[in-house]
Design a protein around this motif. Sequence first.
Motif, PDB file in Angstrom:
ATOM      1  N   ALA A  46      21.131  13.888  17.197  1.00 33.66           N
ATOM      2  CA  ALA A  46      21.651  14.137  15.932  1.00 33.66           C
ATOM      3  C   ALA A  46      21.927  12.890  14.955  1.00 33.66           C
ATOM      4  O   ALA A  46      21.647  13.295  13.722  1.00 33.66           O
ATOM      5  N   GLY A  47      22.573  11.915  15.545  1.00 29.33           N
ATOM      6  CA  GLY A  47      22.608  10.629  14.702  1.00 29.33           C
ATOM      7  C   GLY A  47      21.302  10.408  14.327  1.00 29.33           C
ATOM      8  O   GLY A  47      21.111  10.164  12.954  1.00 29.33           O
ATOM      9  N   GLU A  48      20.403  10.195  15.113  1.00 32.08           N
ATOM     10  CA  GLU A  48      18.957   9.728  14.793  1.00 32.08           C
ATOM     11  C   GLU A  48      18.194  10.716  13.592  1.00 32.08           C
ATOM     12  O   GLU A  48      17.444  10.288  12.908  1.00 32.08           O
ATOM     13  N   LEU A  49      18.515  11.813  13.982  1.00 33.09           N
ATOM     14  CA  LEU A  49      17.984  12.882  13.038  1.00 33.09           C
ATOM     15  C   LEU A  49      18.470  13.283  11.613  1.00 33.09           C
ATOM     16  O   LEU A  49      18.298  13.747  10.616  1.00 33.09           O
ATOM     17  N   GLY A  50      19.807  12.293  11.675  1.00 37.36           N
ATOM     18  CA  GLY A  50      20.653  12.763  10.635  1.00 37.36           C
ATOM     19  C   GLY A  50      20.936  13.991  10.395  1.00 37.36           C
ATOM     20  O   GLY A  50      21.304  14.789   9.177  1.00 37.36           O
ATOM     21  N   ALA A  51      21.282  14.921  11.454  1.00 42.16           N
ATOM     22  CA  ALA A  51      21.952  16.273  11.609  1.00 42.16           C
ATOM     23  C   ALA A  51      23.457  16.123  11.291  1.00 42.16           C
ATOM     24  O   ALA A  51      24.002  15.050  11.292  1.00 42.16           O
ATOM     25  N   LYS A  52      23.925  17.343  10.941  1.00 35.29           N
ATOM     26  CA  LYS A  52      25.273  17.394  10.696  1.00 35.29           C
ATOM     27  C   LYS A  52      26.155  17.075  11.845  1.00 35.29           C
ATOM     28  O   LYS A  52      27.233  16.371  12.076  1.00 35.29           O
ATOM     29  N   SER A  53      25.991  17.944  12.997  1.00 30.19           N
ATOM     30  CA  SER A  53      26.658  17.767  14.214  1.00 30.19           C
ATOM     31  C   SER A  53      26.079  18.337  15.256  1.00 30.19           C
ATOM     32  O   SER A  53      25.186  19.157  15.248  1.00 30.19           O
ATOM     33  N   ALA A  54      26.683  18.230  16.396  1.00 29.71           N
ATOM     34  CA  ALA A  54      26.156  18.490  17.864  1.00 29.71           C
ATOM     35  C   ALA A  54      27.457  18.997  18.597  1.00 29.71           C
ATOM     36  O   ALA A  54      28.543  18.310  19.049  1.00 29.71           O
ATOM     37  N   ILE A  55      27.236  20.322  18.865  1.00 31.47           N
ATOM     38  CA  ILE A  55      28.572  20.801  19.421  1.00 31.47           C
ATOM     39  C   ILE A  55      28.156  21.820  20.601  1.00 31.47           C
ATOM     40  O   ILE A  55      27.086  21.907  20.600  1.00 31.47           O
ATOM     41  N   GLY A  56      29.238  22.131  21.546  1.00 24.04           N
ATOM     42  CA  GLY A  56      28.921  22.860  22.675  1.00 24.04           C
ATOM     43  C   GLY A  56      29.821  23.686  22.928  1.00 24.04           C
ATOM     44  O   GLY A  56      31.124  23.563  22.606  1.00 24.04           O
ATOM     45  N   ASP A  57      29.694  24.682  23.822  1.00 22.92           N
ATOM     46  CA  ASP A  57      30.618  25.547  24.634  1.00 22.92           C
ATOM     47  C   ASP A  57      30.424  25.826  26.065  1.00 22.92           C
ATOM     48  O   ASP A  57      29.310  26.251  26.275  1.00 22.92           O
ATOM     49  N   ASP A  58      30.990  25.487  26.965  1.00 22.61           N
ATOM     50  CA  ASP A  58      30.578  25.930  28.411  1.00 22.61           C
ATOM     51  C   ASP A  58      31.597  27.107  29.050  1.00 22.61           C
ATOM     52  O   ASP A  58      31.429  27.322  29.776  1.00 22.61           O
ATOM     53  N   LYS A  59      32.085  27.765  27.994  1.00 22.97           N
ATOM     54  CA  LYS A  59      32.858  29.060  28.425  1.00 22.97           C
ATOM     55  C   LYS A  59      31.870  30.084  28.050  1.00 22.97           C
ATOM     56  O   LYS A  59      32.701  30.814  27.338  1.00 22.97           O
ATOM     57  N   ILE A  60      30.956  30.306  28.191  1.00 26.33           N
ATOM     58  CA  ILE A  60      30.031  31.258  27.919  1.00 26.33           C
ATOM     59  C   ILE A  60      29.597  32.180  29.158  1.00 26.33           C
ATOM     60  O   ILE A  60      29.501  31.575  30.160  1.00 26.33           O
ATOM     61  N   ALA A  61      29.017  33.551  28.919  1.00 21.72           N
ATOM     62  CA  ALA A  61      28.373  34.329  29.937  1.00 21.72           C
ATOM     63  C   ALA A  61      27.129  34.990  29.408  1.00 21.72           C
ATOM     64  O   ALA A  61      27.208  35.082  28.156  1.00 21.72           O
ATOM     65  N   LYS A  62      26.334  35.223  30.313  1.00 18.03           N
ATOM     66  CA  LYS A  62      24.962  36.021  29.892  1.00 18.03           C
ATOM     67  C   LYS A  62      25.066  37.244  30.613  1.00 18.03           C
ATOM     68  O   LYS A  62      25.465  37.257  31.807  1.00 18.03           O
ATOM     69  N   ILE A  63      24.844  38.241  29.857  1.00 18.29           N
ATOM     70  CA  ILE A  63      24.735  39.454  30.527  1.00 18.29           C
ATOM     71  C   ILE A  63      23.277  40.253  30.146  1.00 18.29           C
ATOM     72  O   ILE A  63      22.920  39.883  29.020  1.00 18.29           O
ATOM     73  N   SER A  64      22.590  40.642  31.179  1.00 17.15           N
ATOM     74  CA  SER A  64      21.174  41.263  30.738  1.00 17.15           C
ATOM     75  C   SER A  64      21.215  42.767  31.291  1.00 17.15           C
ATOM     76  O   SER A  64      21.509  42.913  32.530  1.00 17.15           O
ATOM     77  N   VAL A  65      20.519  43.637  30.552  1.00 13.65           N
ATOM     78  CA  VAL A  65      20.409  44.920  31.046  1.00 13.65           C
ATOM     79  C   VAL A  65      18.546  44.792  31.541  1.00 13.65           C
ATOM     80  O   VAL A  65      17.940  44.233  30.934  1.00 13.65           O
ATOM     81  N   VAL A  66      18.412  45.308  32.590  1.00  7.12           N
ATOM     82  CA  VAL A  66      17.057  45.170  33.322  1.00  7.12           C
ATOM     83  C   VAL A  66      16.507  46.723  33.728  1.00  7.12           C
ATOM     84  O   VAL A  66      17.279  47.444  34.179  1.00  7.12           O
ATOM     85  N   GLY A  67      15.072  46.872  33.255  1.00  7.11           N
ATOM     86  CA  GLY A  67      14.789  48.085  33.580  1.00  7.11           C
ATOM     87  C   GLY A  67      13.289  48.244  33.275  1.00  7.11           C
ATOM     88  O   GLY A  67      12.953  48.071  32.191  1.00  7.11           O
ATOM     89  N   VAL A  68      12.250  48.713  34.079  1.00  3.29           N
ATOM     90  CA  VAL A  68      10.903  48.877  33.755  1.00  3.29           C
ATOM     91  C   VAL A  68      10.790  49.971  32.634  1.00  3.29           C
ATOM     92  O   VAL A  68       9.799  50.226  31.949  1.00  3.29           O
TER      93      VAL A  68
END
Length: 412
Positions: free
Chosen positions: A325-347
Amino acid sequence: MALIVQKYGGTSVGSIEKIGKVADKVCALARSGDQVVVAVSAMSGETNRLIALAHEMSSKPHTREMDVIISTGEQVTIALLTMALLDRGCEARSYTGTQIKMLTDSVHGKARIREVQCDAMREDLNAGRVVVVAGFQGVDEHGNITTLGRGGSDTTAVAIAAALKADECQIYTDVDGVYTTDPRIEPKARKLDRITFEEMLEMASLGSKVLQIRSVEFAGKYNVPLRVLSSFEEGSGTLIALENDDVEQALISGIAFNRDEAQLTMTGVPDQPGVASKILGPITQANIEIDMIVQNISADGCTDFTFTVHRNDYATALELLQQTAGELGAKSAIGDDKIAKISVVGVGMRSHAGIANIMFQTLADENINIRMISTSEIKISVVIDEKYLELGVRSLHQAFGLDNDGQLSRIA
Ligand code: ADP
Ligand code: ASP
Ligand code: MG
């Protein structure tokens, strides 16, 4: 006479008494005239205990030595089960991965099977002996012990079944089949009689750890009929097989979820050719796998770029992103590790539009915010706050009519 490969997981061989019960079942099958190969896991909790022991000894255990220690759990089980079989008058022999020549590549901790040599097994089977094989372990071309990744005994069993062209590979575990979602999260989950390889592969890849992903890949590739059954109850379990045109496909077969990922975002990225590769380059060079990626349409020449990685890689990935982010001159680099992924599956999704909308509306009704979306032909995945995982899974389970008393609540 059939040739059956059976696999018993950790809970199924979790005590002397349970191993005795497994021996009774195996004996009965062998006496009925079938040829039987049994792959077993370590006793429940044992692999975790061995991993903890290694980490007590060393802050960064050497990967080769890690495989030496964690493969010992299965060796205990094969000996105990074979003793139990012999005591019951059932001829049997135990083999480690090295003895059976379960040849793998040299990637310790997640080795891939290259070849299974069948001669010794065939000789035993033809002599009327049950073959008991240690799951989860193999050997590389230099004779080093390798392991196949957590849950790898499933893959041992399927690889043997494929090599021996077995009539069926039966995975015995602590649930009586594959359910519409993990029954530990949704008690209303329903057992499926049948699921396609393709759907099971998506379910496993998206977090349903009832089968190791590679075992399903193998079974699909070599068309090994695979069945998940309970070690503790009678029943026909769930058959995983090719798509069957005669059976009317459910719209959605199941809901998978995982809490294994973390989300990272770079905001205010100058929108120029090459930025995506500049952002992700250092991450992939650090051997960190990237799962979902979303890039916003640019407003005023800047964009936001979001992606997910495994939670174990979160801290390293965030550090790398902050540098970039510093090298590219972007505004910020942020993150969150309290996430979950839900997927529905079906042919069934292939021939039915509007599944995505039902999914989004159901989550909206519960006030659950969707952070990221990704789709493929037979699945839709969303990333949400981890704290809403259970609520999300249960409400989708109901909305798609999967509850065991279920009616399609949203689809006419
Ligand atoms: P084993 O030790 O026999 O290999 P695992 O713990 O690896 O057993 O796999 C069985 C567990 O998988 C079940 O206890 C269940 O909680 C979990 N699971 C996750 N998703 C599903 C699903 N869709 N259907 C059935 N079980 C599931
Ligand atoms: N014992 C190994 C594990 O706990 C392999 C397996 O059980 O399939 O991951
Ligand atoms: Mg397992």
